[in-house]
Design a protein around this motif. Structure first.
Motif, PDB file in Angstrom:
ATOM      1  N   GLN A  80      74.380  76.916  10.556  1.00 49.33           N
ATOM      2  CA  GLN A  80      73.342  76.765   9.534  1.00 49.33           C
ATOM      3  C   GLN A  80      72.059  77.530   9.854  1.00 49.33           C
ATOM      4  OE1 GLN A  80      74.399  75.482   6.736  1.00 49.33           O
ATOM      5  NE2 GLN A  80      76.306  75.212   7.872  1.00 49.33           N
ATOM      6  N   GLN A  81      71.971  78.093  11.052  1.00 49.62           N
ATOM      7  CA  GLN A  81      70.738  78.778  11.421  1.00 49.62           C
ATOM      8  C   GLN A  81      70.561  80.101  10.676  1.00 49.62           C
ATOM      9  OE1 GLN A  81      70.617  80.137  15.582  1.00 49.62           O
ATOM     10  NE2 GLN A  81      72.822  79.747  15.668  1.00 49.62           N
ATOM     11  N   GLU A  82      69.315  80.450  10.469  1.00 46.11           N
ATOM     12  CA  GLU A  82      68.949  81.709   9.827  1.00 46.11           C
ATOM     13  C   GLU A  82      69.052  82.828  10.855  1.00 46.11           C
ATOM     14  OE1 GLU A  82      67.649  83.678   6.302  1.00 46.11           O
ATOM     15  OE2 GLU A  82      68.176  81.581   6.600  1.00 46.11           O
ATOM     16  N   VAL A  83      69.542  83.995  10.433  1.00 45.08           N
ATOM     17  CA  VAL A  83      69.731  85.130  11.336  1.00 45.08           C
ATOM     18  C   VAL A  83      68.674  86.193  11.053  1.00 45.08           C
ATOM     19  CG1 VAL A  83      71.290  86.993  12.029  1.00 45.08           C
ATOM     20  CG2 VAL A  83      72.210  84.728  11.497  1.00 45.08           C
ATOM     21  N   TYR A  84      68.042  86.672  12.119  1.00 47.74           N
ATOM     22  CA  TYR A  84      67.062  87.745  12.021  1.00 47.74           C
ATOM     23  C   TYR A  84      67.477  88.864  12.971  1.00 47.74           C
ATOM     24  CZ  TYR A  84      64.217  84.250   9.702  1.00 47.74           C
ATOM     25  OH  TYR A  84      63.765  83.297   8.833  1.00 47.74           O
ATOM     26  N   LEU A  85      67.456  90.095  12.475  1.00 47.55           N
ATOM     27  CA  LEU A  85      67.794  91.263  13.286  1.00 47.55           C
ATOM     28  C   LEU A  85      66.687  92.295  13.176  1.00 47.55           C
ATOM     29  CD1 LEU A  85      71.553  91.885  12.409  1.00 47.55           C
ATOM     30  CD2 LEU A  85      70.628  90.694  14.390  1.00 47.55           C
ATOM     31  N   LEU A  86      66.574  93.106  14.203  1.00 49.26           N
ATOM     32  CA  LEU A  86      65.636  94.216  14.198  1.00 49.26           C
ATOM     33  C   LEU A  86      66.336  95.405  13.556  1.00 49.26           C
ATOM     34  CD1 LEU A  86      62.819  95.077  15.127  1.00 49.26           C
ATOM     35  CD2 LEU A  86      63.861  95.834  17.271  1.00 49.26           C
ATOM     36  N   ASP A  87      65.763  95.940  12.489  1.00 52.41           N
ATOM     37  CA  ASP A  87      66.352  97.066  11.767  1.00 52.41           C
ATOM     38  C   ASP A  87      65.266  98.092  11.496  1.00 52.41           C
ATOM     39  OD1 ASP A  87      68.064  98.690  10.318  1.00 52.41           O
ATOM     40  OD2 ASP A  87      67.879  97.531   8.478  1.00 52.41           O
ATOM     41  N   SER A  88      65.388  99.260  12.104  1.00 47.91           N
ATOM     42  CA  SER A  88      64.407 100.344  11.949  1.00 47.91           C
ATOM     43  C   SER A  88      63.002  99.879  12.291  1.00 47.91           C
ATOM     44  CB  SER A  88      64.453 100.903  10.525  1.00 47.91           C
ATOM     45  OG  SER A  88      65.736 101.372  10.220  1.00 47.91           O
ATOM     46  N   GLY A  89      62.884  99.087  13.348  1.00 48.77           N
ATOM     47  CA  GLY A  89      61.578  98.632  13.792  1.00 48.77           C
ATOM     48  C   GLY A  89      61.028  97.433  13.050  1.00 48.77           C
ATOM     49  N   GLU A  90      61.762  96.901  12.088  1.00 45.70           N
ATOM     50  CA  GLU A  90      61.312  95.738  11.329  1.00 45.70           C
ATOM     51  C   GLU A  90      62.277  94.584  11.515  1.00 45.70           C
ATOM     52  OE1 GLU A  90      60.360  96.356   7.236  1.00 45.70           O
ATOM     53  OE2 GLU A  90      59.680  98.393   7.602  1.00 45.70           O
TER      54      GLU A  90
END
Length: 113
Positions: A80-90
Motif C-alpha cells: 500500500q505504500q506510495e513509490v517515489y523514484l528519482l527521474d532526470s533529477g526530479e
C-alpha cells in the motif's frame, strides 16, 4: 539506470545454464515486501520483464513462480505504500506499489507459449 535494468531484463533471450529458478529469485522476492517502496517497485518491474522475456520458457515453472511472487507481494501490507523514484533529477511519484504489483503479472501472462 533503473529503467535500463528493467529494459535489459525484458530483452533476455536465454538464461545461464546455472540459473537456479527459485534460488535466483530469492533476493527479488525479498525486495518485493521490504521496507523500501522504490526497491520493491524496481524488483517488481524486473520480475515482470524477466517473466515476459522469451527466456522464461527455458525454465519450466519459472513464469508461474514469478507470477506467484508478484501476487503474494500484492497482499503484503507494504504493497500500500506510495513509490517515489528519482527521474532526470526530479522526485516523481509512481503511485502505490500495489498498482505495479497488479500490472506486472499481466505482462508475465501476456507472453504466448
Amino acid at each position: 539506470m533503473q529503467q535500463d535494468a528493467v529494459a535489459a531484463a525484458g530483452r533476455f533471450r536465454h538464461l545461464s545454464r546455472e540459473f537456479a529458478g527459485e534460488e535466483a529469485l530469492q533476493s527479488l522476492a525479498a525486495a518485493l515486501t521490504g521496507s523500501s517502496g522504490a526497491t520493491a517497485y524496481i524488483a517488481a518491474r524486473l520480475l515482470g520483464a524477466l517473466g515476459s522475456s522469451p527466456a522464461v520458457i527455458e525454465v519450466p515453472g519459472l513464469r508461474e513462480e514469478i507470477a506467484r511472487l508478484l501476487s503474494d507481494a500484492c497482499r503484503h501490507p507494504n504493497a500500500q505504500q506510495e513509490v517515489y523514484l528519482l527521474d532526470s533529477g526530479e522526485i516523481c511519484s509512481m503511485g502505490p506499489l500495489s498498482q505495479t504489483l497488479l500490472t506486472e503479472p499481466a505482462r508475465v501472462w501476456g507472453l504466448p507459449e
